[in-house]
Design an enzyme around this catalytic site. Structure first.
Site, PDB file in Angstrom:
ATOM      1  CG  LEU A 164      85.440 -38.762  -5.975  1.00 44.04           C
ATOM      2  CD1 LEU A 164      84.003 -38.969  -6.416  1.00 44.04           C
ATOM      3  CD2 LEU A 164      86.340 -38.498  -7.163  1.00 44.04           C
ATOM      4  CD  GLU A 165      90.584 -33.256   0.152  1.00 43.68           C
ATOM      5  OE1 GLU A 165      90.722 -32.447   1.076  1.00 43.68           O
ATOM      6  OE2 GLU A 165      91.413 -34.144  -0.104  1.00 43.68           O
ATOM      7  CB  CYS A 166      87.797 -29.837  -3.134  1.00 42.73           C
ATOM      8  SG  CYS A 166      88.296 -29.322  -1.503  1.00 42.73           S
TER       9      CYS A 166
END
Length: 113
Positions: A36-38
């Site tokens: 899970l990025e940003c």
């Protein structure tokens, strides 16, 4: 799905729900983990609590199963003007070694030419 870029994802309730549904589909398809990025920390926490597989966060708060930060970013290894002009908030730098690396490589090039 692959979204890409440094834009925050899941900032609206409908998009957060879509992300949760996508994560569940990936889990059902056999994924062993989800990155899970940003993603807002509340969304990352909801995804993490819902899934049976681990989540790895990068700029997603501290409620994921684990966290990662790209060491090139963390150590300031990228001395390209683009990287110096824009760095996402979650990319905390602990050192600035990019310029020293560039200087060392340039000196090596001069020595071997």
């Amino acid at each position: 799905s692959v979204i890409g870029g440094f834009r925050a994802q899941g900032r609206t309730a409908s998009r957060a729900r879509e992300m949760l549904d996508e994560a569940l589909r990936l889990q059902d398809a056999g994924a062993f983990a989800i990155v899970l990025e940003c993603v807002p920390s509340t969304v990352a926490q909801a995804v993490t609590e819902t899934l049976e597989i681990p989540t790895i966060g990068i700029g997603a708060g501290g409620q994921t199963s684990g966290q990662v930060l790209v060491y090139h970013d963390m150590l300031g290894m990228m001395s390209h003007p683009h990287h110096e002009a824009f760095m996402p908030k979650f990319c905390k730098q602990y050192a600035q070694v990019g310029h020293a690396i560039t200087q060392g490589l340039e000196q090596f090039k001069k020595d071997v030419e």
